[in-house]
Write a protein that holds these residues in place. Structure first.
Motif, PDB file in Angstrom:
ATOM      1  N   SER B 197       5.967  -3.414   2.477  1.00  0.00           N
ATOM      2  CA  SER B 197       5.057  -2.643   1.642  1.00  0.00           C
ATOM      3  C   SER B 197       4.978  -3.217   0.229  1.00  0.00           C
ATOM      4  O   SER B 197       3.893  -3.364  -0.325  1.00  0.00           O
ATOM      5  CB  SER B 197       5.459  -1.164   1.631  1.00  0.00           C
ATOM      6  N   ARG B 198       6.126  -3.551  -0.339  1.00  0.00           N
ATOM      7  CA  ARG B 198       6.078  -4.154  -1.667  1.00  0.00           C
ATOM      8  C   ARG B 198       5.384  -5.505  -1.606  1.00  0.00           C
ATOM      9  O   ARG B 198       4.566  -5.835  -2.460  1.00  0.00           O
ATOM     10  CB  ARG B 198       7.495  -4.386  -2.193  1.00  0.00           C
ATOM     11  N   THR B 200       3.112  -6.728   0.519  1.00  0.00           N
ATOM     12  CA  THR B 200       1.665  -6.734   0.728  1.00  0.00           C
ATOM     13  C   THR B 200       0.929  -6.223  -0.503  1.00  0.00           C
ATOM     14  O   THR B 200      -0.124  -6.740  -0.881  1.00  0.00           O
ATOM     15  CB  THR B 200       1.269  -5.943   2.000  1.00  0.00           C
ATOM     16  N   THR B 201       1.500  -5.222  -1.159  1.00  0.00           N
ATOM     17  CA  THR B 201       0.894  -4.750  -2.405  1.00  0.00           C
ATOM     18  C   THR B 201       0.912  -5.855  -3.454  1.00  0.00           C
ATOM     19  O   THR B 201      -0.083  -6.120  -4.130  1.00  0.00           O
ATOM     20  CB  THR B 201       1.655  -3.518  -2.939  1.00  0.00           C
ATOM     21  N   ARG B 204      -1.627  -8.690  -2.684  1.00  0.00           N
ATOM     22  CA  ARG B 204      -2.999  -8.323  -3.018  1.00  0.00           C
ATOM     23  C   ARG B 204      -3.180  -8.297  -4.531  1.00  0.00           C
ATOM     24  O   ARG B 204      -4.144  -8.859  -5.064  1.00  0.00           O
ATOM     25  CB  ARG B 204      -3.323  -6.943  -2.438  1.00  0.00           C
TER      26      ARG B 204
ATOM     27  N   ARG C  27      -1.062  -2.991   6.448  1.00  0.00           N
ATOM     28  CA  ARG C  27      -0.704  -2.594   5.091  1.00  0.00           C
ATOM     29  C   ARG C  27      -0.420  -1.085   5.062  1.00  0.00           C
ATOM     30  O   ARG C  27       0.629  -0.645   4.611  1.00  0.00           O
ATOM     31  CB  ARG C  27      -1.866  -2.963   4.169  1.00  0.00           C
ATOM     32  N   SER C  30       2.693  -0.153   7.031  1.00  0.00           N
ATOM     33  CA  SER C  30       3.947  -0.442   6.335  1.00  0.00           C
ATOM     34  C   SER C  30       4.162   0.550   5.199  1.00  0.00           C
ATOM     35  O   SER C  30       5.285   0.957   4.922  1.00  0.00           O
ATOM     36  CB  SER C  30       3.955  -1.884   5.809  1.00  0.00           C
ATOM     37  N   TYR C  31       3.084   0.989   4.570  1.00  0.00           N
ATOM     38  CA  TYR C  31       3.218   1.963   3.485  1.00  0.00           C
ATOM     39  C   TYR C  31       3.783   3.288   4.013  1.00  0.00           C
ATOM     40  O   TYR C  31       4.733   3.833   3.460  1.00  0.00           O
ATOM     41  CB  TYR C  31       1.862   2.230   2.814  1.00  0.00           C
ATOM     42  N   VAL C 117       8.829   1.828  -3.260  1.00  0.00           N
ATOM     43  CA  VAL C 117       8.722   0.971  -2.074  1.00  0.00           C
ATOM     44  C   VAL C 117       7.412   0.186  -2.094  1.00  0.00           C
ATOM     45  O   VAL C 117       7.078  -0.481  -1.123  1.00  0.00           O
ATOM     46  CB  VAL C 117       8.859   1.767  -0.747  1.00  0.00           C
ATOM     47  N   GLY C 118       6.696   0.270  -3.199  1.00  0.00           N
ATOM     48  CA  GLY C 118       5.540  -0.596  -3.385  1.00  0.00           C
ATOM     49  C   GLY C 118       4.268  -0.149  -2.695  1.00  0.00           C
ATOM     50  O   GLY C 118       3.379  -0.963  -2.450  1.00  0.00           O
TER      51      GLY C 118
END
Lengths: 340, 212, 436
Positions: B197-198, B200-201, B204, C27, C30-31, C117-118
């Motif tokens: 998650s970190r 991919t954020t 982007r 995405r 995973s979030y 956790v982004g």
């Protein structure tokens, strides 16, 4: 604004009950294991334990030279130890149980005679914020640790008398060992919790004018209405008792927890005596606190779970309390959104 | 019962844990992601690495309003990681059964300190979870189960501290097994997926020239 | 303006649920897998901070999408759904969440910057809106704006006739020609309806600056609108249609660059989403006007004289800082024309939104909430004690002015392009300077 007790508050109460249940049952768990753990059987064949044989030998009066420089290193048998044991078994344990029993009995009797104190409950209910999130967290942090320590402590003091006859000695060996470890481990965290609690709550617990007349009126239990601020005199006394007993328990606890730091026998004995007395008193007072906070006074518990109390509750119990505006932004508005 | 817990059940837990975690991550990746066709303004790799690293620390603008949460969060995670990887029995276990090599374990006092910090953090976080209106609204059964199983595994581990009784050790293993079995089905998965998650954020944001 | 499609939203739960399901990419998966419900995003959201209502916690606004993910992509979620323990997504979810998805989120992405956790929460809200708009659950004003954008080319129904009248006026005022439909120009200029109707000074400033810089540019009479209602309401089909119109005139006029006006979401739409919406890279370079001005300034193509000594601050449009990385450009420009430029405590990538992004500005029922959210901006301005606020987004400007007026504050909002134009070197002989 909400017709019945909000769902979230109910969930909280159940979570609390569950927590208490688990803490109570956790120490009993080892018994299940004891029934089929093989190494426990070694207790039955004590003769084969070299450590036991060694001490049996020492007890016969064998003396020797010690190169160890620690306190009392050369003293093999010390009467103080026996004195301490006498106190623990013959005074602390029995009188402690009488005191706790008496307190429980009085509370039960009071409840039977007087019943819960109820406030007028209007519809719709106006809610006031009594405790911020942080205040509630700190309270329950202390409370959870208090109960873990109280239960493990009581097991260590009364386990021999109560648990061995009930479950036998095999399981108790595990329970006692587990309790000791838990007690030593959670003790220092309790000190931190106590510190946080005292810092957070001290401000509103100093003596204020009118507190004495609250006491004279018996806190409103004698029929007449007793006026109080955010905390009444009874709550304030409990606060300072927590600080006093907590301090005694903390200091003596540290000494006992770090017994390897060269404390002599008398210091350890004294620490233990103080620890035991303070703990029994602490537990006894806590019964009263828990009673008044839950079934004894309707509408009090929700203040410590959701943070909000009813306006009519506040008028009855804490009429001089001015709800604090600066507390609101931290917790937000009334929890209306969640009460669907 | 001990034999069962130490033998077949342990193997079962290890299989569920490993297969579950791998499967969960595979399932996430299989959801697909359309390629970003816009002209890049920066590097997605730098962005991904940067965000994975930077999110270990709170932004300074948010520290004040989340102070309690941040402190308790660090206490729990640092304490737990220290216990997990540097407790003497754990190092021994990893060396003997998993990796074949070990590293210096922490001394006893450090173990106790880590345990106390981790416990304090866990209890405080859980209490905040049930007390704060926001977390109370977000919390599901899953969050409680995760917290409780972790607590159980930790507390039994500490009770078995001196390994004076095999029974207590078995209880600890059982706690760990339950935690491992539950792990891939719960948001405990964040221990692995936070990289995704970190990352991919960050990737982007990196492409867009934003330091996320 | 000819319209190639129409936009007739109807209530269609099945369609919405289906679209929502298709939004889940790895995405998003995973979030949701990483979210531990810590609630830290709440403090990053000005709607939560200003109202204290836990429902405005950013991740909570995603419950419908999360429900779909849980029931389609997780073991226990699938099982619970199969056993009937949890209810599948229903129309009620759309009804209950519509205000959270559209009224209390400006897509400002501040929450995306703080999640431990982004998680990019704004990215997910944007996706969730796809499902909501497909199901027909969106604010009426947004639906209306989208319909107008599709059918007339402008969300506000601004026609070429209106713009050409403005252009005539501007040409008179500046004494400069405003190039229209010039084939082979280097840059295609775009505008937002709000600028045409409310802040035409942008157009005259742009004309004067680009004239001085000697940039060959043009407007298009066919498509001049840069804003994209499809992005705001969450309808990729509409968004793609609107983007294609821009790309069509850019192709027809054979330009190589497109200038996004002072508008946040228009920049996001054309700069970042356009290629993804049409499914292939676009053969144009897209720049925000602020980026272009900075570039021209640094290349020495525009020069300014003098600086204002008025104390002023800059409001970062969220789309520029958190979606486009345009942080330093406006500051360099500002410092070149202002000697007392001060920063708000939280600025750049951590700025607070004006409260009206993501279509909230068009949403009437959200006006109370919007004004509550503005309070945070008010505090920031009060702290600095400034009376001039510069920004680079017409929508921000409009919302900021609304909040300033509502709170009876003494603050003037200025567009950055305008400010630069004001300090432009004196025009050559024969041309009059009438702006300052």
């Amino acid at each position: 604004m909400n017709k019945s007790r909000p769902k979230s508050a109910r969930a909280l109460i159940w979570a609390g009950v569950l927590l208490l249940l688990c803490t109570v049952t956790l120490p009993v768990l080892p018994y299940i294991w004891a029934s089929d753990s093989e190494d426990i059987t070694s207790l039955d064949t004590v003769e084969n334990n070299p450590r036991a044989n060694f001490w049996r030998n020492v007890r016969t009066g064998a003396a020797g030279y010690s190169a160890v420089g620690g306190p009392e290193a050369n003293v093999l048998i010390n009467n103080a130890g026996q004195n301490w044991r006498q106190f623990r078994m013959n005074l602390l344990a029995p009188y402690g149980s009488y005191l706790m029993g008496a307190v429980l009995f009085s509370i039960a009797a009071f409840y039977a005679l007087r019943g819960p104190i109820r406030h007028r409950s209007d519809e719709p209910k106006e809610l006031l914020l009594r405790f911020s999130v942080y205040q509630r967290v700190v309270h329950w942090f202390t409370a959870i640790l208090f109960w873990i320590l109280a239960l493990t402590g009581l097991i260590l003091l009364y386990g021999r008398l109560v648990l061995i006859p009930l479950f036998g000695s095999k399981g108790f060996a595990l329970t006692a060992s587990a309790s000791k470890e838990a007690h030593n481990l959670f003790g220092p965290i309790f000190i931190v919790a106590l510190f946080m609690l005292v810092i957070e709550y001290a401000r509103d617990n100093f003596y204020r004018k009118g507190d004495l007349s609250w006491l004279i009126k018996g806190g409103g239990m004698l029929g007449k209405h007793a006026s109080a601020g955010r905390f009444n005199f009874g709550e304030k006394i409990w606060f300072w008792l927590v600080l006093l007993l907590g301090t005694i328990i903390s200091f003596s606890g540290i000494i006992l927890d770090f017994a390897n730091l060269n404390f002599d026998r008398n210091t350890l004995g004294l620490a233990h005596v103080l620890h035991g007395i303070a703990a029994i008193l602490f537990i006894s007072f806590s019964f009263g606190h828990i009673y008044l906070g839950t079934i004894g006074t309707k509408g009090t518990l929700r203040g410590m779970t959701t943070g909000y109390v009813e306006q009519t509750w506040a008028e009855l119990h804490h009429d001089r309390w001015q709800p604090d505006d600066e507390m609101t932004p931290e917790t937000g508005p009334l929890p209306a959104a969640q009460n669907e | 019962m001990s034999d069962f817990i130490l033998g077949p059940f342990w193997n079962f837990a290890v299989i569920v844990f490993t297969a579950g975690v791998v499967g969960r991550i595979a399932m996430i990746l299989m959801c697909g992601l359309s390629k970003d066709l816009a002209a890049a303004r920066g590097s997605s790799v730098t962005g991904a690495v940067g965000t994975v690293a930077r999110r270990f620390f709170p932004r300074k603008e948010t520290v004040k309003s989340n102070r309690f949460h941040i402190i308790a969060g660090y206490m729990f995670h640092i304490g737990l990681l220290a216990l997990l990887f540097f407790a003497a029995p754990h190092v021994q276990f990893l060396k003997n059964h998993l990796l074949g090599f070990g590293w210096p374990a922490m001394p006893h006092w450090a173990f106790i300190l880590s345990a106390e910090i981790a416990f304090a953090g866990l209890i405080l976080l859980w209490l905040r979870r049930v007390m704060h209106p926001v977390t109370r609204l977000l919390t599901r059964l899953d969050d409680h189960l995760a917290a409780w199983l972790t607590f159980f595994a930790m507390v039994t581990g500490c009770l078995a501290l001196f390994e004076s009784f095999a029974g207590l050790r078995v209880l600890h293993i059982l706690g760990v097994e339950l935690l491992m079995i539950y792990f891939p089905f719960s948001n405990l998965m964040h221990a692995f997926t936070f990289f995704l998650s970190r990352g991919t954020t960050g990737a982007r944001a990196g492409r867009h020239g934003v330091k996320a | 303006m000819s319209s190639t499609t129409t936009y007739e939203p109807e209530l269609d739960f099945e369609k919405g649920a289906d679209v929502l399901k298709r939004q889940i990419d790895w995405r998003v998966a995973s979030y949701f897998s990483s979210c531990v419900h810590c609630g830290l995003c709440a403090e990053a959201c000005q709607f939560y901070v200003e109202t204290g209502d836990p429902r405005y916690t950013p991740i909570y606004k995603l419950e419908p999408l999360k429900k779909v993910w849980r029931q389609e992509y997780t073991f226990f979620g699938k099982m619970a759904k199969a056993l009937g323990i949890t209810k599948p997504l229903s129309e009620k979810d759309f009804v209950d969440w519509e205000d959270l998805v559209y009224d209390s989120c400006t897509l400002c992405a501040r929450c995306s910057m703080v999640c431990p956790v982004g998680n990019d929460i704004a990215y997910m809200i944007r996706k969730e809106r796809e499902g909501f708009s497909a199901a027909g659950f969106a604010p009426d004003e947004l639906k209306g704006a989208t319909k107008r954008a599709v059918e007339t080319g402008s969300p506000m129904g601004v026609t070429w006739k209106a713009l050409s009248a403005q252009i005539k006026h501007i040409e008179r005022e500046t004494g400069l020609p405003v190039p229209v439909d010039v084939k082979g120009a280097e840059y295609l200029g775009l505008l937002s309806s709000l600028e045409i109707m409310g802040f035409p000074e942008y157009i005259s400033s742009l004309t004067r600056i680009l004239h001085q810089a000697g940039v060959s540019w043009t407007l298009s009479s066919e498509t001049f609108e840069a804003t994209n209602s499809g992005i705001q309401i969450g309808d990729s089909k509409v968004a793609a249609e609107l983007v294609e119109r821009v790309l069509k005139v850019a192709t027809d006029l054979e330009v190589s660059n497109i200038i996004s006006p002072e508008c946040g979401h228009a920049y996001t739409a054309i700069r970042w989403e356009s290629a993804n919406l049409i499914g292939k890279p676009i053969p144009f370079r897209v720049v925000h006007i602020v980026e272009l001005l900075d570039e021209l300034k640094r290349n020495g193509r525009i020069s300014t004289t003098g600086k204002t000594d008025v104390k002023l601050t800059f409001h970062d449009p969220c789309n520029l800082v958190r979606k486009g990385g345009v942080v330093e450009e406006p500051r360099r420009l500002l410092n070149s024309v202002a000697s007392d430029f001060v920063e708000m405590k939280q600025h750049g990538v951590m700025n607070w939104c004006c409260g009206g992004g993501g279509g909230v500005s068009a949403n009437d029922r959200a006006s109370g909430l919007r004004l509550a959210a503005f309070n945070i901006k008010k505090r920031q301005l009060d702290e600095l004690g400034v009376n001039t606020l510069v920004t680079a987004c017409a929508n921000c400007r409009n919302i900021l002015e609304e909040g300033i007026e509502h709170n009876e504050m003494d603050v003037e909002v200025v567009g950055l392009t305008e400010l630069i134009a004001e300090y432009l070197d004196p025009p050559e002989a024969g041309e009059s300077d009438s702006t300052s």
